[in-house]
Design a protein around this motif. Structure first.
Motif, short mmCIF file in Angstrom:
data_model
loop_
_atom_site.label_atom_id
_atom_site.label_comp_id
_atom_site.label_asym_id
_atom_site.label_seq_id
_atom_site.Cartn_x
_atom_site.Cartn_y
_atom_site.Cartn_z
N UNK A 45 0.84 -1.19 0.00
CA UNK A 45 0.00 0.00 0.00
C UNK A 45 0.88 1.24 0.00
N UNK A 46 0.27 2.37 -0.35
CA UNK A 46 0.96 3.66 -0.33
C UNK A 46 0.37 4.47 0.82
N UNK A 47 1.23 4.93 1.71
CA UNK A 47 0.77 5.69 2.87
C UNK A 47 0.38 7.10 2.45
N UNK A 60 4.77 6.93 0.99
CA UNK A 60 5.72 5.82 1.06
C UNK A 60 5.04 4.51 0.66
N UNK A 61 5.83 3.62 0.06
CA UNK A 61 5.29 2.33 -0.39
C UNK A 61 5.77 1.23 0.54
N UNK A 62 4.82 0.59 1.21
CA UNK A 62 5.14 -0.51 2.12
C UNK A 62 4.61 -1.81 1.54
N UNK A 63 5.45 -2.83 1.60
CA UNK A 63 5.09 -4.13 1.03
C UNK A 63 4.44 -5.01 2.11
N UNK A 64 3.45 -4.45 2.77
CA UNK A 64 2.72 -5.19 3.79
C UNK A 64 1.28 -4.73 3.77
N UNK A 70 -12.70 -7.89 10.57
CA UNK A 70 -11.67 -8.34 11.50
C UNK A 70 -10.60 -9.16 10.79
N UNK A 71 -11.02 -9.96 9.82
CA UNK A 71 -10.08 -10.86 9.13
C UNK A 71 -9.41 -10.21 7.93
N UNK A 72 -9.72 -8.99 7.69
CA UNK A 72 -9.30 -8.33 6.45
C UNK A 72 -7.79 -8.39 6.22
N UNK A 73 -7.37 -8.86 5.06
CA UNK A 73 -5.97 -8.87 4.62
C UNK A 73 -5.92 -8.15 3.28
N UNK A 74 -5.62 -6.86 3.27
CA UNK A 74 -5.85 -6.08 2.06
C UNK A 74 -4.78 -6.16 0.99
N UNK A 75 -3.58 -6.69 1.27
CA UNK A 75 -2.52 -6.64 0.26
C UNK A 75 -1.68 -7.90 0.31
N UNK A 76 -1.05 -8.20 -0.83
CA UNK A 76 -0.17 -9.36 -0.89
C UNK A 76 1.05 -9.16 -0.01
N UNK A 77 1.45 -10.21 0.68
CA UNK A 77 2.60 -10.12 1.58
C UNK A 77 3.85 -10.74 0.97
N UNK A 78 3.70 -11.44 -0.13
CA UNK A 78 4.83 -12.18 -0.68
C UNK A 78 4.97 -11.87 -2.15
N UNK A 79 6.20 -11.58 -2.55
CA UNK A 79 6.45 -11.34 -3.97
C UNK A 79 6.63 -12.67 -4.69
N UNK A 80 6.20 -12.68 -5.91
CA UNK A 80 6.36 -13.92 -6.69
C UNK A 80 7.78 -14.06 -7.19
#
Length: 633
Positions: A381-383, A387-391, A623-633
């Motif tokens: 996401x972009x703050x 800033x771009x965070x890969x989480x 509550x379970x929301x996971x909005x972005x990929x955590x792992x790069x391919x």
């Protein structure tokens, strides 16, 4: 009278001598007592000594290399002889050799050797070791393994006391190893501790003052050393007081306890004085991504402008080789901003692994990205500050939500083909005046609020943020009514009572409902809350495309894209309008999202049970929301 012994009485003859002090009793070799007969006619009293030494100071007095020399002895020439030069009993020259530290005497056998010429050197005649410092360029000796000693630093903050190991580099300029020939003051050639001997480079790190350990005149462009404590530094920063390595410090504290090549440094930036103030003022810093001017005044010397500089530029300016590994240097080129998500800073439990920090993926001092743009490669996401965070985005995972219900209450919602479900809480309250489709929807909304509170209680890490949820209600027909807006979830029954005041009636206008939702989002916008709109209708209406695009674009620009859930509460198989609305809103989100991420979506619920289950599921998904990929391919 008889004497009582053999022979005549005889007196001691000396008692018949004068016995008065000799007139020359101040002279050497004088026997001190007059040896003439008592009552001698002359007035001069003399002892039996035939020679009285002169006794005046020896005439040897001269100026030497170090000082004036005066022979300490007395003249031994007879007093009775006339003489102009006084000579002592020492026949040789007593003056010390002029070579420093030589303890030998002059080699001459002539006591008055000093008077033999205008310039006389009193050499001892021996060879001497030169004691001058080596004059070769560079440093003669450097102990490359530093000496260690324990020290304590007392900080400017009263309670701060830091015990640390100080590393000291020992260096020395050696003495010349040449011999000075006899009767010479110097040897030929320059002073050197060894002909063509090794010398270390004389460049010093300006922070720890360690010498370079490469040969003097080395071809390598940068210097190298082990580096030690940063004794020549002091702390600076944007805050006057701060915490460093667990210690409370203040601007102006010394950096003595910090090593130049500190281990586990992590991403960071340095502060240095501006090298070109005019460039900084004009914005033309000329260093790419290695400099960022500090617009604020920073201690110490706040009147002097300063820059943030990169690790790379910091070491380039020292002239010394960067002591960190290639991997570390690559890491230091990256932005040092961290994702504020608490999961990166606090352990999630006693058995959980330690938290892992999440840093911005961009280069240090990068231009801020637009929060409304998709993150690079569609990950993370972009703050709001670019800033771009890969989480995952903490503002949509752990932050609170502003949940806006936009509910159709047109005339068809009074139909009683769908009713509140019996044996549910608040059932009796609902059926008094809303034993119809509207009552079923109110029941679902109430269950949503209860589920949101219960899910927060089930997850203590999110309890505080979930309880900051706010909820608004829009009821629309051909007009819009807002029974409550931006209320918290502490009293769902009070919110229910507000809903129960409104009956089904009139026509249907999606346009007015979406406009009002956009108005409430703007009115109560909070960048720590994600905006959720749950839009429900039992009928058909045109797509409010223009209004929806405007609202979605505004929220994406703010860095908080809108999540829109559209719900068809009908036995009809589809609603093109509601489906299209969900697609429009989703188009403002990244295409690549994880399976747990919130998504704008359309859902059809054919009966009241499906409706309650769906609303409860939406509440749980927050509550379970996971909005972005955590792992790069």
């Amino acid at each position: 009278h008889k004497a009582g012994h053999e022979g005549k009485h005889a007196c001691d003859k000396i008692s018949h001598l004068c016995g008065k002090p000799c007139s020359l009793d101040d002279k050497r070799n004088c026997q001190k007592v007059c040896s003439k007969e008592i009552g001698h006619d002359d007035s001069e009293h003399l002892c039996q000594s035939t020679i009285h030494y002169c006794g005046k100071d020896c005439s040897l007095s001269t100026h030497t290399q170090d000082e004036d020399y005066q022979c300490p002895n007395k003249c031994i020439k007879p007093y009775e002889e006339e003489h102009d030069s006084h000579r002592c009993e020492n026949p040789i020259c007593p003056i010390q050799c002029p070579i420093p530290n030589c303890k030998e005497r002059c080699q001459s056998d002539d006591h008055f050797h000093a008077f033999s010429d205008l310039q006389v050197n009193h050499f001892c005649g021996n060879e001497h070791q030169c004691r001058e410092d080596c004059q070769d360029d560079g440093i003669c000796q450097v102990v490359t393994e530093p000496k260690k000693q324990e020290e304590t630093y007392k900080g400017l903050v009263k309670e701060t006391s830091i015990t640390f190991t100080k590393y000291i580099q020992l260096s020395e300029r050696l003495k010349c190893n040449k011999k000075i020939p006899p009767n010479e003051f110097t040897h030929t050639g320059t002073h050197t501790h060894k002909e063509n001997g090794f010398h270390y480079c004389n460049a010093q790190c300006k922070f720890c003052e360690y010498y370079c350990t490469l040969p003097y005149g080395h071809a390598q462009q940068t210097h190298e050393t082990r580096h030690g404590n940063m004794t020549q530094t002091e702390f600076t920063g944007e805050d006057s007081e701060f915490e460093y390595a667990g210690h409370k410090l203040r601007v102006g504290d010394q950096g003595t306890f910090v090593l130049c090549n500190l281990a586990n440094l992590g991403r960071h930036r340095h502060i240095d004085y501006c090298k070109n103030e005019e460039n900084c003022k004009s914005g033309n810093q000329g260093q790419g991504q290695d400099i960022q001017h500090i617009n604020e005044k920073v201690q110490p010397n706040p009147e002097k402008p300063k820059d943030f500089i990169s690790h790379k530029l910091f070491w380039e300016r020292t002239g010394f080789k960067d002591p960190y590994t290639v991997q570390e240097q690559q890491e230091f080129t990256k932005c040092d901003h961290e994702c504020p998500d608490e999961k990166h800073h606090k352990s999630q439990g006693s058995s959980a692994p330690p938290p892992t920090k999440s840093f911005c993926e961009l280069q240090l001092f990068h231009a801020p990205l637009s929060p409304s743009s998709n993150p690079p490669n569609g990950y993370g996401y972009i703050s709001l500050d670019g800033h771009h965070f890969n989480c995952e985005n903490p503002s949509t995972r752990e932050a609170a939500f502003h949940i806006i219900f936009a509910l159709d209450r047109s005339g068809s919602m009074s139909y009683n083909d769908k009713r509140p479900i019996p044996n549910f809480p608040i059932y009796n309250n609902l059926i008094r005046n809303h034993n119809n489709r509207t009552g079923a929807v109110y029941q679902a909304v109430y269950q949503f609020m209860e589920a949101r509170i219960n899910s927060a209680r089930a997850n203590q890490n999110q309890l505080s943020s979930a309880m900051r949820d706010s909820v608004s209600l829009i009821l629309f027909d051909h007009e819009v009514t807002v029974p409550f807006e931006n209320r918290d979830l502490t009293d769902p029954k009070d919110l229910l009572n507000s809903m129960l005041q409104h009956q089904a009636r009139g026509g249907t206008s999606f346009d007015l409902a979406i406009q009002k939702a956009g108005f409430l989002i703007t009115k109560y916008f909070d960048n720590s809350k994600a905006n959720i709109v749950i839009f429900l209708s039992d009928g058909l209406c045109g797509v409010p495309a223009n209004q929806l695009h405007t609202i979605c674009n505004q929220n994406k620009t703010r860095g908080s894209p809108l999540y829109l859930y559209t719900v068809l509460f009908s036995s009809e198989s589809q609603s093109n309008s509601l489906e299209e609305m969900a697609k429009i809103a989703q188009s403002y989100h990244p295409a690549n999202t994880s399976s747990g991420a919130l998504r704008c979506q359309f859902t059809r619920t054919v009966n009241e049970v499906n409706l309650v289950n769906h609303f409860t599921g939406v509440a749980e998904s927050l509550r379970k929301h996971k909005p972005a990929l955590l792992k790069k391919s």
